[in-house]
Design a protein around this motif. Structure first.
Motif, PDB file in Angstrom:
ATOM      1  N   ASP A  16       0.830  -1.208   0.000  1.00 49.23           N
ATOM      2  CA  ASP A  16       0.000   0.000   0.000  1.00 49.23           C
ATOM      3  C   ASP A  16       0.864   1.258   0.000  1.00 49.23           C
ATOM      4  OD1 ASP A  16      -2.211   1.617   0.040  1.00 49.23           O
ATOM      5  OD2 ASP A  16      -2.738   1.214   2.129  1.00 49.23           O
ATOM      6  N   VAL A  17       1.942   1.245   0.780  1.00 53.44           N
ATOM      7  CA  VAL A  17       2.834   2.408   0.827  1.00 53.44           C
ATOM      8  C   VAL A  17       3.451   2.664  -0.544  1.00 53.44           C
ATOM      9  CG1 VAL A  17       5.012   3.281   1.749  1.00 53.44           C
ATOM     10  CG2 VAL A  17       3.343   2.235   3.291  1.00 53.44           C
ATOM     11  N   VAL A  18       3.986   1.630  -1.169  1.00 55.51           N
ATOM     12  CA  VAL A  18       4.654   1.787  -2.465  1.00 55.51           C
ATOM     13  C   VAL A  18       3.647   2.192  -3.538  1.00 55.51           C
ATOM     14  CG1 VAL A  18       5.957   0.585  -4.262  1.00 55.51           C
ATOM     15  CG2 VAL A  18       6.479   0.171  -1.840  1.00 55.51           C
ATOM     16  N   ARG A  19       2.487   1.554  -3.551  1.00 57.62           N
ATOM     17  CA  ARG A  19       1.471   1.870  -4.557  1.00 57.62           C
ATOM     18  C   ARG A  19       0.963   3.295  -4.395  1.00 57.62           C
ATOM     19  NH1 ARG A  19      -3.528   2.906  -5.450  1.00 57.62           N
ATOM     20  NH2 ARG A  19      -3.756   3.199  -3.199  1.00 57.62           N
ATOM     21  N   SER A  20       0.695   3.690  -3.143  1.00 54.66           N
ATOM     22  CA  SER A  20       0.132   5.016  -2.894  1.00 54.66           C
ATOM     23  C   SER A  20       1.136   6.121  -3.184  1.00 54.66           C
ATOM     24  CB  SER A  20      -0.344   5.117  -1.440  1.00 54.66           C
ATOM     25  OG  SER A  20      -1.335   4.153  -1.167  1.00 54.66           O
ATOM     26  N   ARG A  21       2.432   5.823  -2.988  1.00 49.88           N
ATOM     27  CA  ARG A  21       3.435   6.852  -3.267  1.00 49.88           C
ATOM     28  C   ARG A  21       3.407   7.270  -4.725  1.00 49.88           C
ATOM     29  NH1 ARG A  21       5.611  10.610  -3.983  1.00 49.88           N
ATOM     30  NH2 ARG A  21       7.670  11.371  -3.387  1.00 49.88           N
ATOM     31  N   ARG A  22       3.065   6.343  -5.608  1.00 47.85           N
ATOM     32  CA  ARG A  22       3.033   6.648  -7.039  1.00 47.85           C
ATOM     33  C   ARG A  22       1.631   6.991  -7.532  1.00 47.85           C
ATOM     34  NH1 ARG A  22       7.026   5.220 -10.565  1.00 47.85           N
ATOM     35  NH2 ARG A  22       8.938   4.358  -9.678  1.00 47.85           N
ATOM     36  N   ASN A  23       0.631   6.245  -7.073  1.00 43.67           N
ATOM     37  CA  ASN A  23      -0.694   6.322  -7.685  1.00 43.67           C
ATOM     38  C   ASN A  23      -1.814   6.707  -6.715  1.00 43.67           C
ATOM     39  OD1 ASN A  23       0.417   5.349 -10.187  1.00 43.67           O
ATOM     40  ND2 ASN A  23       0.410   3.282  -9.299  1.00 43.67           N
ATOM     41  N   GLY A  24      -1.470   7.079  -5.489  1.00 43.61           N
ATOM     42  CA  GLY A  24      -2.509   7.446  -4.546  1.00 43.61           C
ATOM     43  C   GLY A  24      -3.251   8.709  -4.963  1.00 43.61           C
ATOM     44  N   LEU A  25      -4.482   8.850  -4.489  1.00 43.85           N
ATOM     45  CA  LEU A  25      -5.257  10.055  -4.781  1.00 43.85           C
ATOM     46  C   LEU A  25      -4.573  11.270  -4.177  1.00 43.85           C
ATOM     47  CD1 LEU A  25      -8.853   8.702  -4.048  1.00 43.85           C
ATOM     48  CD2 LEU A  25      -7.754   8.970  -6.300  1.00 43.85           C
ATOM     49  N   HIS A  26      -4.661  12.405  -4.884  1.00 46.01           N
ATOM     50  CA  HIS A  26      -4.078  13.631  -4.361  1.00 46.01           C
ATOM     51  C   HIS A  26      -4.822  14.056  -3.097  1.00 46.01           C
ATOM     52  CE1 HIS A  26      -1.233  14.425  -7.610  1.00 46.01           C
ATOM     53  NE2 HIS A  26      -2.157  13.961  -8.448  1.00 46.01           N
ATOM     54  N   ALA A  27      -4.066  14.461  -2.087  1.00 47.98           N
ATOM     55  CA  ALA A  27      -4.642  14.653  -0.754  1.00 47.98           C
ATOM     56  C   ALA A  27      -5.166  16.059  -0.515  1.00 47.98           C
ATOM     57  CB  ALA A  27      -3.586  14.325   0.303  1.00 47.98           C
ATOM     58  N   GLY A  28      -4.535  17.067  -1.103  1.00 48.93           N
ATOM     59  CA  GLY A  28      -4.866  18.428  -0.708  1.00 48.93           C
ATOM     60  C   GLY A  28      -4.118  18.799   0.555  1.00 48.93           C
ATOM     61  N   PRO A  29      -4.182  20.056   0.963  1.00 52.64           N
ATOM     62  CA  PRO A  29      -3.360  20.500   2.102  1.00 52.64           C
ATOM     63  C   PRO A  29      -3.779  19.913   3.438  1.00 52.64           C
ATOM     64  CG  PRO A  29      -4.817  22.255   1.348  1.00 52.64           C
ATOM     65  CD  PRO A  29      -4.929  21.161   0.341  1.00 52.64           C
ATOM     66  N   ASN A  30      -5.081  19.633   3.667  1.00 46.33           N
ATOM     67  CA  ASN A  30      -5.536  19.187   4.985  1.00 46.33           C
ATOM     68  C   ASN A  30      -6.719  18.236   4.826  1.00 46.33           C
ATOM     69  OD1 ASN A  30      -6.134  18.842   7.677  1.00 46.33           O
ATOM     70  ND2 ASN A  30      -6.484  20.986   8.128  1.00 46.33           N
ATOM     71  N   PRO A  31      -6.489  16.991   4.415  1.00 45.91           N
ATOM     72  CA  PRO A  31      -7.612  16.090   4.131  1.00 45.91           C
ATOM     73  C   PRO A  31      -8.404  15.684   5.361  1.00 45.91           C
ATOM     74  CG  PRO A  31      -5.533  14.903   4.013  1.00 45.91           C
ATOM     75  CD  PRO A  31      -5.183  16.351   4.160  1.00 45.91           C
ATOM     76  N   TRP A  32      -7.807  15.755   6.556  1.00 50.27           N
ATOM     77  CA  TRP A  32      -8.492  15.301   7.767  1.00 50.27           C
ATOM     78  C   TRP A  32      -9.152  16.450   8.533  1.00 50.27           C
ATOM     79  CZ3 TRP A  32      -8.286  10.660   6.278  1.00 50.27           C
ATOM     80  CH2 TRP A  32      -7.116  10.026   5.898  1.00 50.27           C
ATOM     81  N   LYS A  33      -9.027  17.693   8.029  1.00 50.61           N
ATOM     82  CA  LYS A  33      -9.526  18.868   8.763  1.00 50.61           C
ATOM     83  C   LYS A  33      -8.918  18.931  10.165  1.00 50.61           C
ATOM     84  CE  LYS A  33     -12.220  20.043   5.367  1.00 50.61           C
ATOM     85  NZ  LYS A  33     -11.869  21.208   4.518  1.00 50.61           N
ATOM     86  N   ALA A  34      -7.627  18.651  10.242  1.00 49.73           N
ATOM     87  CA  ALA A  34      -6.928  18.642  11.521  1.00 49.73           C
ATOM     88  C   ALA A  34      -6.592  20.067  11.945  1.00 49.73           C
ATOM     89  CB  ALA A  34      -5.661  17.800  11.424  1.00 49.73           C
ATOM     90  N   THR A  35      -6.176  20.232  13.202  1.00 48.49           N
ATOM     91  CA  THR A  35      -5.999  21.580  13.764  1.00 48.49           C
ATOM     92  C   THR A  35      -4.575  21.860  14.215  1.00 48.49           C
ATOM     93  OG1 THR A  35      -6.664  20.783  15.954  1.00 48.49           O
ATOM     94  CG2 THR A  35      -8.394  21.662  14.542  1.00 48.49           C
ATOM     95  N   THR A  36      -3.621  20.985  13.895  1.00 48.07           N
ATOM     96  CA  THR A  36      -2.234  21.240  14.273  1.00 48.07           C
ATOM     97  C   THR A  36      -1.494  21.886  13.105  1.00 48.07           C
ATOM     98  OG1 THR A  36      -1.899  18.889  13.779  1.00 48.07           O
ATOM     99  CG2 THR A  36      -1.977  19.531  16.098  1.00 48.07           C
ATOM    100  N   LEU A  37      -0.376  22.550  13.427  1.00 48.94           N
ATOM    101  CA  LEU A  37       0.249  23.472  12.489  1.00 48.94           C
ATOM    102  C   LEU A  37       0.841  22.812  11.259  1.00 48.94           C
ATOM    103  CD1 LEU A  37       2.155  26.236  14.495  1.00 48.94           C
ATOM    104  CD2 LEU A  37       0.161  26.465  13.034  1.00 48.94           C
ATOM    105  N   GLU A  38       1.168  21.527  11.317  1.00 47.08           N
ATOM    106  CA  GLU A  38       1.781  20.927  10.129  1.00 47.08           C
ATOM    107  C   GLU A  38       0.843  20.964   8.933  1.00 47.08           C
ATOM    108  OE1 GLU A  38      -0.129  17.282  12.104  1.00 47.08           O
ATOM    109  OE2 GLU A  38       0.638  19.258  12.635  1.00 47.08           O
ATOM    110  N   TRP A  39      -0.481  21.083   9.202  1.00 45.02           N
ATOM    111  CA  TRP A  39      -1.455  21.132   8.122  1.00 45.02           C
ATOM    112  C   TRP A  39      -1.683  22.555   7.611  1.00 45.02           C
ATOM    113  CZ3 TRP A  39      -2.250  16.514   6.258  1.00 45.02           C
ATOM    114  CH2 TRP A  39      -2.157  15.401   7.099  1.00 45.02           C
TER     115      TRP A  39
END
Length: 637
Positions: free
Chosen positions: A502-525
Motif C-alpha cells: 500500500d505504501v509503495v502503490r500510494s506513493r506513485r498512484n494514490g489520490l491527491h490529498a490536498g493540504p488538509n484532508p483530515w480537517k486537523a488543527t495542528t500546524l503541520e497542516w
C-alpha cells in the motif's frame, strides 16, 4: 548568529506571496543531483531517510523472526544450526530495538516537530544530518557482520560473562558493542536537536500550554534519551575495554562485578521501552481528534501523565533482575514502582476513551490501528503488572511468557500507533492518500495475526518453555502451540506485506490529498502537502491550543525574516515571545565526511585500541571543516 536589528535588505513583508515563495525556494532548497541530496540539511529530507531506513531494518528483522519461528515449528528442528540460531535471535532483538524502534520514533519527531511548532528547520541541522549517517553506518556494520557469519551471538542484552573475554571469543561481541555506540550517538544527537527546537523555535504565541501533545511526547522522550542512553554507552565502552585492553570491570575474580552490567543495561533498557512508547502516546493523541470530530479530552492530564511516565521509568530497571538474589526490601521498592507506572498509562487510556465516547468516530484505517493499539496495549500492561510481582516473576522469568509480554508492549504499544501515524501523515509527507481498502486488509491481518502469534506464547511460558532455546524435545508439551504460533506468524507477515504494498502503490498512484484532508488543527497542516523546503511562507502566530480552525485552516502570520538568507525565529521558553533572529546553516557535505571518519575510527577500534588515537585525527579534520568560519553569516554552522 543572532540579530536584534532589522536587516539591511528587505524582509518578506512587502513582497508578493509568489515572489516570497520563489526567493524562499531558492534560499532553502538543495542543489540537484546526488551530492546535493547528500549535503541536504532539510529536516524533512533527513527524516524521510531515517524512516525508510528504519522500515528496511524492520523488514530484515521480521525475516529473522520468521526464520526463528520456522526453526521452532517442530521439535528437534534442523532448519538452522545452533550457532546461526544464536546469531539470528541476537540480530533480531538488536535490530528491532536499536535500528528500528528508537530511530523510527525519533525520525517522526525530526519530521513533524519543526512543522508542529511552526519553524523552518530543526535546531542544529548539520548535526541532524550527521546523526543519520552515523545511524546508517552502524546498521550496515551489524548486517555486514551477519552476512560474513560473524554476527553477535550473545543476545540483544549481551550479558557478561557470556559477552566478556572469557567466553565471547572472536569479534562478535565487539561488533555488538560498537553498534551500540553508533546508534546511541545518533539518538543522543537527535534528542538534543528536538529539545532545543521545542524550547527555542516555537511560533510566536505557542506557549507551553499550547504545545501539541505529540511535541510534548517527543520532548519527554528526548529527555529520557539524554538521561538513559549514556548508561548503555558507558556499559558497551567498558565491555570493549575489558575485551580489548584487559580492564576488569565485569570480572569478579579481579574486583569487578558481573551484575554491574545488568544494572547499567537495564537502567537504560527499561526507559527505552518508554522512549519507544511515549511518541506513540503523542501520535494517538493527535490522530484521535481528527477522526472523532472533537478536541482531545484531558490535554493537561495527558501531558502530566507522560511526564510522570518519564520520571517513573527510571525506577523500574531492577524488575528485570528479580531472580539474581537482590535484597528483598529493594525488590519490594521496584515492585511498587513497576505497578505505579500503570497509573499514568491508565490516565492516558481513559482520556482516549473519553475522547471517542463524546465524539462521532469515523472508522478510517488510522483509527482502526489506534483502537487495535488500545486493546493490545491494555493486555500487555496487565501482564506487565503480573511480572512486576516477585513470586510470579520468579516462576515465569526467562520463559515465553516474558517474550509475549514484551511483544505486546512494544508491537502493540509502538508499531500499531506508528502504522496509524503513517496512514494519517502519509498525505502530508507525499501529497497522496493511502488506500482505505488495502489499509483495512492490512489492519485485520496484522491485528489477527499478532494476537494469534503472541497470545499463545503466554501459555507456552506457563508450560515452562524457556526463551532463547534452539530446539526442544518431542515429549515436552510445546509442539502443538509452537506449530500454531509459527503458522500464525505467516498471517502477521502477510499483513505487513499488504501494508508495504500500500505504501509503495500510494506513493506513485494514490489520490491527491490536498493540504488538509483530515480537517486537523495542528500546524503541520497549515502548509502545503508535501511541505516546501522552507515549511512556511510566513511564520504562523498561534492564538489558541487548536492552532487551525477545523473549517478553513486560517491563522495569523508574522513577517520579518529575510528571504535571501536562511533565518529562524528564536522565541522565549515559556510564552514563545519573539526574541531574536538566528541564521540557519546551509547544506554541507562535512557532516557526511565527519560520519565516515567517525565510523572508520569506531570500526577500526574493534581490532585495535590504537584506532582511537590515530582515528581521531581524520575526525578532528572533518570537524574543523564543519565548523570553519566562512566569513558569511548564511554559511555559519
Amino acid at each position: 548568529m543572532k540579530e536584534d536589528q532589522a536587516p539591511p535588505v528587505p524582509a518578506d513583508t512587502g513582497l508578493a506571496d509568489a515572489e516570497v515563495e520563489r526567493q524562499l525556494a531558492v534560499t532553502w532548497g538543495s542543489r540537484p543531483g546526488f551530492w546535493g541530496a547528500a549535503a541536504s540539511v532539510d529536516h524533512k529530507v533527513i527524516a524521510r531517510r531515517y524512516i525508510v531506513t528504519a522500515f528496511i531494518f524492520l523488514i530484515l528483522g521480521g525475516l529473522l523472526a520468521l526464520a526463528i519461528r520456522l526453526q521452532l515449528a517442530q521439535p528437534e528442528g534442523r532448519f538452522i544450526s545452533p550457532d546461526r540460531y544464536n546469531q539470528i535471535f541476537t540480530m533480531h532483538g538488536s535490530n528491532m530495538m536499536f535500528l528500528f524502534a528508537v530511530p523510527v520514533m525519533e525520525a517522526m519527531g525530526v519530521y513533524f516537530v519543526p512543522l508542529m511548532v511552526g519553524t523552518r528547520n530543526i535546531a542544529f541541522p548539520r548535526l541532524n544530518a550527521f546523526s543519520y549517517w552515523v545511524f546508517l553506518f552502524g546498521g550496515i556494520l551489524l548486517w555486514l557482520s551477519f552476512a560474513l557469519d560473524t554476527a553477535p551471538d550473545v543476545g540483544w542484552f549481551a550479558y557478561v560473562p557470556l559477552s566478556g573475554p572469557e567466553y565471547g571469543s572472536g569479534k562478535r561481541a565487539d561488533i555488538w558493542a560498537q553498534m551500540i555506540t553508533f546508534t546511541e550517538l545518533s539518538a543522543l544527537a537527535v534528542a538534543v536537536e528536538i529539545v532545543v527546537t521545542v524550547f527555542k523555535q516555537r511560533a510566536p504565541g505557542m506557549s507551553l500550554d499550547r504545545i501539541p501533545v505529540l511535541v510534548w511526547a517527543m520532548l519527554v522522550m528526548s529527555f529520557l534519551v539524554i538521561m538513559a542512553m549514556p548508561a548503555i554507552m558507558f556499559a558497551s565502552s567498558t565491555l570493549i575495554l575489558d575485551r580489548l585492553v584487559g580492564t576488569q570491570f565485569y570480572n569478579p575474580a579481579e574486583g569487578g562485578d558481573a551484575l554491574l552490567w545488568q544494572h547499567l543495561f537495564w537502567f537504560f533498557g527499561h526507559p527505552e521501552v518508554y522512549i519507544i512508547f511515549l511518541p506513540a502516546v503523542g501520535m494517538v493523541s493527535t490522530i484521535l481528534p481528527a477522526f472523532v470530530g472533537r478536541p482531545l479530552f484531558g490535554y493537561l492530564p495527558l501531558v502530566m501523565a507522560m511526564i510522570a511516565t518519564g520520571v517513573l521509568s527510571f525506577g523500574l530497571w531492577v524488575h528485570h533482575m528479580f531472580t539474581v538474589g537482590l535484597p528483598r526490601l529493594g525488590e519490594s521498592f521496584f515492585t511498587a514502582s513497576s505497578m505505579a507506572i500503570s497509573i499514568p498509562a491508565g490516565i492516558q487510556i481513559f482520556c482516549w476513551l473519553a475522547t471517542m465516547w463524546v465524539g462521532r468516530p469515523v472508522f478510517r484505517t488510522s483509527l482502526l490501528f489506534v483502537i487495535g493499539f488500545i486493546v493490545t496495549f491494555v493486555i500487555g500492561g496487565l501482564t506487565g503488572v503480573m511480572v512486576a510481582s516477585v513470586p510470579f516473576d520468579t516462576q515465569v522469568h526467562d520463559t515465553y511468557f516474558v517474550v509475549a509480554h514484551f511483544h505486546y508492549v512494544l508491537i502493540g504499544g509502538a508499531v500499531f500507533p506508528l502504522i496509524a501515524a503513517i496512514y494519517y501523515w502519509f498525505p502530508k509527507m507525499t501529497g497522496r492518500m493511502m488506500s482505505e481498502r488495502l489499509g483495512r486488509w492490512a489492519f485485520w491481518l496484522i491485528f489477527t495475526g499478532f494476537h494469534l502469534t503472541f497470545f499463545p506464547m503466554h501459555l507456552l511460558g506457563l508450560l515452562g518453555m524457556p526463551r532463547r532455546v534452539y530446539t526442544y524435545q518431542p515429549e515436552l508439551p510445546w509442539a502443538s502451540l509452537n506449530l500454531f504460533i509459527s503458522l500464525s506468524s505467516v498471517l502477521l507477515a502477510l499483513g505487513f506485506l499488504v501494508f508495504f504494498v500500500d505504501v509503495v502503490r500510494s506513493r506513485r498512484n494514490g489520490l491527491h490529498a490536498g493540504p488538509n484532508p483530515w480537517k486537523a488543527t495542528t500546524l503541520e497542516w497549515a502548509t502545503s502537502s508535501p511541505p516546501p523546503p522552507y515549511n512556511f511562507r510566513r511564520i504562523p502566530v498561534v492564538g489558541a491550543r487548536e492552532a487551525l480552525s477545523p473549517d478553513d485552516g486560517e491563522l495569523a502570520v508574522a513577517s520579518g525574516l529575510r528571504t535571501d538568507r536562511r533565518e529562524l525565529l528564536v522565541t522565549s521558553v515559556v510564552e514563545a515571545l519573539p526574541e531574536a533572529r538566528e541564521s540557519s546553516p546551509r547544506d554541507s557535505l562535512w557532516p557526511l565526511w565527519a560520519a565516515v571518519a567517525t565510523s572508520v575510527m569506531l570500526i577500526w577500534s574493534v581490532f585495535s585500541p590504537w584506532a582511537v588515537v590515530w582515528g581521531s585525527i581524520p575526525v578532528a579534520v572533518t570537524l574543523i571543516g564543519w565548523f570553519w568560519p566562512k566569513g558569511d553569516l548564511e554559511d555559519e554552522a
